[in-house]
Design an enzyme around this catalytic site. Structure first.
Site, short mmCIF file in Angstrom:
data_model
loop_
_atom_site.label_atom_id
_atom_site.label_comp_id
_atom_site.label_asym_id
_atom_site.label_seq_id
_atom_site.Cartn_x
_atom_site.Cartn_y
_atom_site.Cartn_z
N HIS A 98 -0.16 4.74 7.27
CA HIS A 98 0.46 5.26 6.05
C HIS A 98 0.89 6.72 6.22
O HIS A 98 0.20 7.50 6.87
CB HIS A 98 -0.52 5.16 4.87
CG HIS A 98 -0.99 3.76 4.63
ND1 HIS A 98 -2.21 3.31 5.11
CD2 HIS A 98 -0.41 2.72 3.99
CE1 HIS A 98 -2.36 2.04 4.75
NE2 HIS A 98 -1.28 1.65 4.08
N ASP A 136 -3.05 8.18 7.98
CA ASP A 136 -3.97 7.34 8.74
C ASP A 136 -3.14 6.56 9.76
O ASP A 136 -2.02 6.96 10.09
CB ASP A 136 -4.80 6.43 7.82
CG ASP A 136 -3.93 5.52 6.94
OD1 ASP A 136 -2.75 5.29 7.29
OD2 ASP A 136 -4.43 5.03 5.91
N SER A 176 0.81 -1.22 0.00
CA SER A 176 0.00 0.00 0.00
C SER A 176 0.84 1.27 0.00
O SER A 176 0.32 2.34 -0.33
CB SER A 176 -0.94 0.01 1.21
OG SER A 176 -0.21 -0.12 2.42
#
Length: 345
Positions: free
Chosen positions: A312, A309, A34
C-alpha cells in the site's frame, strides 16, 4: 486599470467560494479494496486489517482501518471537493450521514467473488453493490423517490478495484495456470461492466474508474528492488481495456459520464521520484508479511517514501494520485476529463 479591477474581482470571487466551504458535490460513494477502505474490515474475520498502529499514525483520528499512514486517495479527493469530514465506512455510518455518501470498500476484495479468500472475510464488489442498494432504499424512504434520484444523480462515485484480482487471484492463485493474462483481463472487464451497469441503475451518473497502479513495483512483487516489467506490462494491457470500457459506457449512457484515471502513469516510480519521493522500492514500516507489524515504529521521513507497507502507498504517494486525478497535469492523466470537471457537470 479596468483589467486590474476585473482580475481583483475574479480572485476575490474564488476566495469567497473557498472560504464558504461549499462542497462541489452533495455526496461521494466509494467502492473498492484496501486502497480505499476506511474501516469496513475492522469487524470481519480476516488478516486484512489495519486498525492498529503504526497504521493511521498521521491520520487525525489515528488507526481507523485505513491501510496507510494517513489519508487514502479518496480521502484526499474528498478534501479537493470541499467535503466536510471523511466519508464513513458502511459498517459504522450513521443514518443522518448517508446522504453525504458511504464508503463500501473492503481490504482484499476484488471484482470476482473468490478473490481474497486466502486472507479471510471480505466484501467483494457484488456485495458492495448490494450494500449500496440497501443505502439507496434508505435514502428513498428518507427523502422520497424523486428527490432521492435527483440527489443520487449529482453524487460522485469512485470505483477503485481490481488489484487483488491480479495479486491474490491471478499471480498468487491458480488462474495463471489455466488462462492467459489477456483472457483473465477480459473476464474481469466483462464482470466489471455488469457491476457498473448495476451502479448506473441505482442512480449513479458521475463515475470515476481508477486504473490499476504499477503492481510490479510493489515491495512484495518487485524483483530485488526493481519493478517487474512482466507484471507492469500486464497492468498496462488491463488498463487499456478499462479505458476502452469507459468509452463504451459513455456511448451507452448519454445521461451519465464515466471517467478513467491513469493510475499507473501518475504514480510510476519515475513520476514519484520527480516529485520528491526518494524511496520508491521498500516499505516505511516494519513488516509482517504484506502488512506492518503491530506497534512497530515506522520511518521518520514518511514524506520521502512511496510505500507504507509491502502493498500500500503512503499518504505522500496517495496525494500525488489524488491531486492529478482531480486536476490533470498531463492529457494522459485522465480520460475524457478529470474529477474536477466531472464534479462541475
Amino acid at each position: 486599470m479596468k483589467y486590474i479591477l476585473i482580475l481583483v474581482i475574479f480572485v476575490a470571487s474564488l476566495q469567497l467560494k473557498w472560504v464558504s466551504g461549499t462542497p462541489q458535490v452533495p455526496c461521494f460513494f466509494i467502492f473498492g479494496d484496501s486502497l480505499s477502505d476506511s474501516g469496513n474490515n475492522n469487524k470481519l474475520m480476516t488478516f486484512a486489517k489495519a486498525n492498529f498502529l503504526p497504521y493511521g499514525v498521521d491520520f487525525p483520528d489515528g488507526p481507523t482501518g485505513r491501510f496507510t499512514n494517513g489519508k487514502t486517495a479518496v480521502d484526499l479527493i474528498g478534501d479537493e471537493l470541499g467535503l466536510e469530514g471523511y466519508i464513513k465506512a458502511y459498517s459504522s455510518v450513521e443514518e443522518e450521514e448517508i446522504l453525504k455518501g458511504v464508503n463500501y470498500a473492503s481490504g482484499s476484495a476484488g471484482i470476482r467473488v473468490e478473490t481474497g479468500y486466502q486472507v479471510g472475510e471480505r466484501i467483494n464488489m457484488d456485495e458492495q453493490l448490494k450494500n449500496h442498494k440497501e443505502i439507496v432504499l434508505r435514502i428513498r424512504t428518507s427523502i422520497g423517490q424523486n428527490k432521492s434520484m435527483d440527489h443520487l444523480n449529482k453524487c460522485l462515485y469512485s470505483v477503485y478495484v481490481g488489484s487483488n484480482d491480479w495479486m491474490l487471484n491471478y499471480f498468487a492463485g491458480f488462474a495463471a495456470f489455466s488462462t492467459t493474462p489477456n483472457a483473465f483481463a477480459d473476464a474481469l472487464i466483462t464482470q466489471l461492466y455488469t457491476q457498473l451497469n448495476t451502479l448506473y441503475d441505482l442512480g449513479a451518473r458521475k463515475i470515476i474508474l481508477f486504473g490499476l497502479g504499477p503492481l510490479g513495483c510493489l515491495p512484495m512483487l518487485n524483483q530485488q528492488g526493481k519493478c517487474s516489467k512482466y507484471i507492469n506490462d500486464i497492468m498496462d494491457m488491463y488498463n487499456t481495456k478499462l479505458r476502452s470500457l469507459t468509452y463504451t459506457l459513455n456511448n451507452k449512457y448519454g445521461n451519465a459520464k464515466f471517467i478513467w484515471i491513469n493510475t499507473l502513469g501518475i504514480i510510476s516510480p519515475n513520476n514519484l521520484q520527480g516529485l520528491g519521493l526518494k524511496v520508491i522500492n521498500i516499505p516505511c514500516c516494519g513488516m509482517l508479511q504484506a502488512l506492518c507489524s503491530p506497534l512497530t515504529i515506522p520511518c521518520n521521513n514518511r514524506a520521502d517514501y512511496a510505500y507504507w507497507d509491502n502493498a500500500h502507498p503512503t499518504e505522500a504517494a496517495n496525494k500525488v494520485l489524488a491531486q492529478r486525478a482531480y486536476t490533470t497535469h498531463n492529457p494522459s492523466d485522465a480520460y475524457p476529463m478529470d474529477i474536477r470537471t466531472l464534479a462541475m457537470l
